[in-house]
Scaffold this active site. Structure first.
Site: not given
Ligand SMILES: NC(=O)C1=CN([C@@H]2O[C@H](COP(=O)(O)OP(=O)(O)OC[C@H]3O[C@@H](n4cnc5c(N)ncnc54)[C@H](O)[C@@H]3O)[C@@H](O)[C@H]2O)C=CC1
Ligand SMILES: O=C([O-])CC(=O)C(=O)O
Length: 308
Positions: A88, A148, A151, A175
């Site tokens: 990450r 987490d 999970r 995380h």
């Molecule tokens: N904290 C957590 O537990 C988790 C964090 N994540 C994180 O969430 C983020 C998103 O993941 P996904 O949805 O799978 O990615 P994704 O690629 O499917 O969606 C991201 C979206 O953000 C948009 N985007 C990019 N720049 C932008 C801006 N300046 N303004 C508005 N929209 C913008 C993109 O066009 C895209 O549609 C990633 O950084 C991922 O690592 C994902 C899962 C869990």
């Molecule tokens: O694994 C990743 O990169 C996205 C995330 O944070 C999660 O699913 O826990």
């Protein structure tokens, strides 16, 4: 009440879907930078309303933040996800700029907003929002521990060969693949410590599988997960909008709690109408304290790469 979700990708759309399905918000506004994408996701989701029985209105916009004005909560999911083999932390270069810009736009139109940070590396992105938004610290909440912990419960139930509803447990600290701290000493099956049922080898397996939970899914899916992340966000948003005051592990700015300051790390907190209503300090074993400190050290190093 209005909820904004920035990023209409996999996680953002899942957040919007679960929030709408639970029917507790008046409106969800999806924002994306990709032309027409948020509008399309919103329309598709709205066409599930009569099928799924919700009244939440979902709208989409390509970057028009005036549509987000007056949001009680905003969820930041914009940015890139990792690919198999990545950490990450490697996402910081691109995501920091996106999160900083999105935060400024959100606060401009909703000065009283509570922000839930999802974009990775999440603990560092939450720290960035604290340093750049001007919002009080009770209004910035990183989402990691809720996912987490879910999970952890999944892996505990698998090892115990029991329904997930029988188990309870919590993951704190960072995380990240190495910095998560599943609290095995406090996990229970119907109130009985799981350590009474699982030997040391099984406990170690559950802990390790929990920590690499995101990486495991990324390898299987080719990108990171979205269903459980969206569900985890929806629980946090609901606890705020409905003032449920649930205790949820979240990445929060610490000011002496758990022996740490000027860092966002996962700790249990009461989440209600005011955002973070209280950080809950629980007793950790010496081994857990050591792991918490190691996780903090690693997050501080990543935070050091931020440019404000
Ligand atoms: N904290 C957590 O537990 C988790 C964090 N994540 C994180 O969430 C983020 C998103 O993941 P996904 O949805 O799978 O990615 P994704 O690629 O499917 O969606 C991201 C979206 O953000 C948009 N985007 C990019 N720049 C932008 C801006 N300046 N303004 C508005 N929209 C913008 C993109 O066009 C895209 O549609 C990633 O950084 C991922 O690592 C994902 C899962 C869990
Ligand atoms: O694994 C990743 O990169 C996205 C995330 O944070 C999660 O699913 O826990």
């Amino acid at each position: 009440m209005k909820v904004t979700v920035v990023g209409a990708g996999a996680v953002g759309a899942s957040c919007a879907e679960y929030i709408a399905m639970k029917n507790f918000a008046a409106e969800v506004v999806l924002v994306d930078i990709k032309e027409g994408f948020a509008e399309g996701k919103a329309m598709d989701l709205m066409q599930t309303a009569s099928l799924n029985g919700f009244d939440t209105k979902i709208t989409g916009t390509t970057g028009d933040y005036s549509k987000t004005a007056g949001s009680k909560v905003a969820v930041i999911t914009s940015g890139i996800p990792r690919k198999p083999g990545m950490t990450r932390e490697e996402l910081i270069g691109i995501n920091a700029g996106i999160v900083k810009e999105v935060t400024a736009n959100l606060v401009k139109h909703s000065p009283d907003v509570i922000i839930i940070v999802v974009s990775n590396p999440m603990d560092t992105m939450a720290y960035l929002v604290h340093k750049t938004s001007g919002l009080p610290k009770n209004k910035i909440i990183g989402m990691g521990g809720a996912l987490d912990s879910a999970r952890f419960k999944y892996r505990l139930a698998e090892a115990l060969e029991c329904p997930i509803s029988d188990v309870d447990g919590m993951v704190i600290a960072a995380h990240s693949d190495t910095g998560m701290l599943p609290l095995m000493s406090k996990a229970t099956r119907n109130g009985v410590p799981v350590t009474e049922f699982l030997d040391a080898e099984k406990q170690a397996y559950v802990e390790e599988e929990t920590k690499v939970g995101g990486a495991t899914l990324t390898k299987l899916l080719g990108t990171s997960a979205w269903y459980a992340p969206g569900a985890a966000v929806s629980v946090m948003v609901q606890s705020i909008l409905c003032d449920h005051k649930k205790m949820i592990p979240c990445s929060l700015m610490l000011d002496g709690e758990y022996g740490q300051s000027d860092i966002c790390l996962g700790v249990p907190a009461i989440i209600g109408a005011n955002g973070v209503e209280k950080i809950v300090e629980i007793a950790l074993t010496d081994a857990e304290k050591e792991k918490f400190e190691t996780a903090a050290k690693a997050v501080r190093e990543v935070n050091g790469d931020l440019k404000f």
